[in-house]
Design a protein around this motif. Structure first.
Motif, PDB file in Angstrom:
ATOM      1  N   ARG A 327       0.828  -1.203   0.000  1.00  0.00           N
ATOM      2  CA  ARG A 327       0.000   0.000   0.000  1.00  0.00           C
ATOM      3  C   ARG A 327       0.869   1.262   0.000  1.00  0.00           C
ATOM      4  O   ARG A 327       1.906   1.317   0.640  1.00  0.00           O
ATOM      5  N   GLN A 328       0.412   2.272  -0.705  1.00  0.00           N
ATOM      6  CA  GLN A 328       1.044   3.577  -0.655  1.00  0.00           C
ATOM      7  C   GLN A 328       0.312   4.453   0.347  1.00  0.00           C
ATOM      8  O   GLN A 328      -0.760   4.118   0.840  1.00  0.00           O
ATOM      9  N   ARG A 329       0.885   5.621   0.628  1.00  0.00           N
ATOM     10  CA  ARG A 329       0.124   6.636   1.346  1.00  0.00           C
ATOM     11  C   ARG A 329      -1.067   7.026   0.476  1.00  0.00           C
ATOM     12  O   ARG A 329      -1.025   6.897  -0.743  1.00  0.00           O
ATOM     13  N   ASN A 330      -2.118   7.484   1.096  1.00  0.00           N
ATOM     14  CA  ASN A 330      -3.332   7.808   0.355  1.00  0.00           C
ATOM     15  C   ASN A 330      -3.178   9.155  -0.352  1.00  0.00           C
ATOM     16  O   ASN A 330      -3.186  10.201   0.302  1.00  0.00           O
ATOM     17  N   PRO A 331      -3.060   9.163  -1.677  1.00  0.00           N
ATOM     18  CA  PRO A 331      -2.979  10.439  -2.379  1.00  0.00           C
ATOM     19  C   PRO A 331      -4.374  11.031  -2.567  1.00  0.00           C
ATOM     20  O   PRO A 331      -5.384  10.370  -2.382  1.00  0.00           O
ATOM     21  N   SER A 332      -4.420  12.302  -2.935  1.00  0.00           N
ATOM     22  CA  SER A 332      -5.697  12.914  -3.250  1.00  0.00           C
ATOM     23  C   SER A 332      -6.281  12.246  -4.489  1.00  0.00           C
ATOM     24  O   SER A 332      -5.572  11.624  -5.268  1.00  0.00           O
TER      25      SER A 332
END
Length: 499
Positions: A327-332
Motif C-alpha cells: 500500500r502507498q500513502r493515500n494520495p488525493s
C-alpha cells in the motif's frame, strides 16, 4: 452538487474518428476548445499544431473540418499516414536530388491539396476556373490526394509524372502543347493559390504523422522538407493576402528533432500552438485545462453545463499494488487519477470511461462517491484494455520491426519490480530475447517517449518523478533509477515502484 449519475456522463471514444463516425452530433456538442486553438487556426494566426500523441490534434482538425460549413471557411483534413514519407525525396520533379527537390515535391503535394479545398468552395473565383478544376481533378485522379496516394507517389517516384496539357484548353498555351512535370506545373499551382478570391477562408490540415514511428533519420529529410514547404507556402499566402493556410499537426518531439536542420525553425515557432495539457502540482490542478476538459465534455453531450467529475470520487484513494498488496500513502483523488494517465486528454477520458463502464456493471443504483471497488475495477480495465494497447500503438512503424517492438515491451513486463535500473532491463532482454540486450538503451528511450516509464530523482530526500508527457522538454537518464508507469503496474500486477 451534481445530481447526474456517473453512469450517464459522456467521455467519448479513444479515437476521435470513431467518435465522429458513430455519433457526429455528440462529437461536435461535446468538443472542448479550452485554449482557443480553433479561432487561431481558422484565422490563420496558427498553422503548426504541436503536441504528443493523444493531446487532441486530430480531434481539433476534425472539429474544424466538420463545423466549417457553419462558418465562413472551408476546411479539410488530409491523412498523411498513407504517404511513403521516406520516398518523397525520390519523387521525380525534374530537378537534381537534394533538399530543394524534396521541398518542391512537398510544395506540389500541399498546393494540390490546398487548391482542392479552395475549389470546393462555390464562392471561389479565379480566371479560367473550369480549366483549373480539370487540372486539380487530374491530379486527384492520379492519386496525389486520394486515400491510395501512397501507391501513386511510389509509382511517380519510379517514373517521372507528367500532365497532358491538351486536356485543359488554353490554360497552358505558353507551354506550346508540351506535357508538364511537377517542376513546371508547380509555378501554376502557386499562382492559382495566391490569386483566387472568396469571402470564405480555406484551410488544409495535414494529420496522420503520429501514425508512423518517426524515430528514424531516414524520415528526417522528408519531414524537414514538409515543414519548410508548409512554412514557405503560408508566408507566401499571407503576403498575397490569399484566402487560406496550410496547417500541420505534428508531434513536438518530432518537430524538435527536425528543427535542428530547418533554417526557419525559430520563425515557424511564431505560428505554432502547443496543445499542452500538463497539470501543475498542488491544489491548482483541479482547475487545470485537463480537468476543465473532463468537466465540460462530460455534460455537453446531454446539454448540461460543466460537471464536477472529481466530486464523484472519494477525496483520498488508496492505491493497492498488484503482487504483494503493497500500500502507498493515500494520495488525493486528483493525484491518484492523474498518475494513471500520461496527462493527455485521451488517457484521462478513457480512464473515466472505463470507470463509468465498471459502475454500470457493479452499481445498479450508483451512489456518490463511487465505491473504491468500482474505481479499482475501472482502473484495471483501463490499464489492461486501453493503456497497454496505446503503448503498442506508439511503436507502430518502428524501423526495427514489430518483433523488436514487442520484445521491448515484453522485457519490461517480465521484470520483477516496477522500480529498476538499466542493468535490470538489459538482463531481462538477455534472458528472454538473447542478442537484443545491445539495444537496451534505445528501447528504454523509446519506452520513455511512449510514456511507459520515467526517471525517479532524489533531491536531498525529496523524491520526484519525471515522465516525458508531463515535461516534454526532458530526456531519459538511462543511468538513473527508472520507474514503471502506474497504469502498467496495475495491468501487469506488479508492486508499486514507490512506497
Amino acid at each position: 452538487m451534481d445530481q447526474t449519475p456517473f453512469t450517464k456522463l459522456y467521455f467519448g471514444k479513444s479515437d476521435p474518428n470513431h467518435e465522429l463516425r458513430s455519433n457526429p452530433e455528440d462529437f461536435i456538442k461535446s468538443y472542448v476548445d479550452v485554449n482557443g486553438a480553433i479561432d487561431r487556426v481558422v484565422s490563420g494566426e496558427v498553422n503548426l499544431i504541436l503536441g504528443p500523441k493523444g493531446t487532441g490534434k486530430s480531434a481539433l482538425g476534425l472539429y474544424i473540418e466538420k463545423t466549417s460549413m457553419k462558418g465562413r471557411y472551408f476546411a479539410r483534413m488530409k491523412n498523411a499516414s498513407h504517404l511513403p514519407l521516406a520516398e518523397i525525396p525520390q519523387l521525380k520533379t525534374g530537378e537534381p536530388q537534394g533538399a530543394v527537390r524534396t521541398r518542391n515535391a512537398w510544395r506540389f503535394i500541399l498546393l494540390s491539396n490546398y487548391l482542392d479545398v479552395a475549389l470546393s468552395d462555390p464562392e471561389t473565383k479565379i480566371s479560367q476556373i473550369r480549366d483549373i478544376r480539370r487540372v486539380i481533378k487530374g491530379l486527384r485522379d492520379f492519386g496525389f490526394m486520394a486515400a491510395d496516394s501512397g501507391h501513386s507517389l511510389l509509382k511517380a517516384h519510379g517514373a517521372k509524372f507528367t500532365f497532358p496539357t491538351s486536356q485543359v484548353g488554353s490554360l497552358f498555351k505558353e507551354e506550346g502543347g508540351r506535357e508538364l512535370g511537377i517542376y513546371t506545373l508547380l509555378p501554376y499551382l502557386e499562382r492559382w493559390a495566391k490569386s483566387l478570391t472568396s469571402p470564405n477562408r480555406h484551410i488544409l490540415l495535414l494529420d496522420g504523422l503520429d501514425s508512423i514511428f518517426l524515430n528514424d533519420a531516414a524520415y528526417d529529410e522528408s519531414l524537414s522538407g514538409l515543414a519548410q514547404a508548409a512554412y514557405e507556402i503560408n508566408i507566401e499566402l499571407m503576403e498575397a493576402r490569399a484566402t487560406g493556410s496550410v496547417v500541420l499537426l505534428i508531434r513536438n518531439d518530432i518537430f524538435s528533432r527536425i528543427s535542428l536542420v530547418l533554417p526557419d525553425a525559430h520563425k515557424m515557432r511564431d505560428f505554432a500552438f502547443d496543445l499542452d495539457w500538463r497539470v501543475l502540482s498542488g491544489a491548482a490542478g483541479v482547475s487545470s485545462p485537463l480537468i476543465q476538459l473532463i468537466n465540460r465534455k462530460s455534460g455537453q453531450e446531454r446539454g448540461d453545463g460543466p460537471i464536477d467529475v472529481l466530486s464523484y470520487f472519494p477525496e483520498k484513494i488508496s492505491p493497492v499494488g498488484g503482487r504483494g498488496g503493497v500500500r502507498q500513502r493515500n494520495p488525493s483523488r486528483l493525484q491518484y487519477l492523474l498518475n494513471l494517465t500520461r496527462h493527455t486528454p485521451r488517457d484521462i477520458l478513457q480512464l473515466m470511461e472505463h470507470i463509468r463502464l465498471a459502475s454500470m456493471h457493479l452499481d445498479p443504483t450508483p451512489v456518490k462517491p463511487l465505491p473504491i471497488e468500482t474505481i479499482r475495477e475501472g482502473v484495471l480495465q483501463y490499464s489492461t484494455k486501453y493503456f497497454v494497447d496505446a503503448l503498442h500503438g506508439e511503436f507502430a512503424g518502428y524501423e526495427g520491426g514489430r518483433e523488436e517492438a514487442e520484445a521491448a515491451l515484453q522485457a519490461l513486463k517480465w521484470m520483477e519490480d516496477s522500480r529498476f535500473t538499466r542493468g535490470d532491463y538489459r538482463r531481462s532482454l538477455q534472458k528472454h530475447f538473447p542478442g537484443l540486450e545491445t539495444k537496451a538503451d534505445e528501447f528504454l528511450r523509446l519506452l520513455f517517449f511512449a510514456g511507459a516509464l520515467g526517471n525517479l530523482f532524489d533531491n536531498g530526500g525529496e523524491r520526484y518523478l519525471v515522465f516525458y508527457h508531463r515535461r516534454n522538454d526532458v530526456d531519459l537518464n538511462v543511468q538513473g533509477t527508472l520507474v514503471l508507469h502506474n497504469a502498467l503496474t496495475h495491468a501487469w500486477s506488479k508492486k508499486f515502484g514507490l512506497s
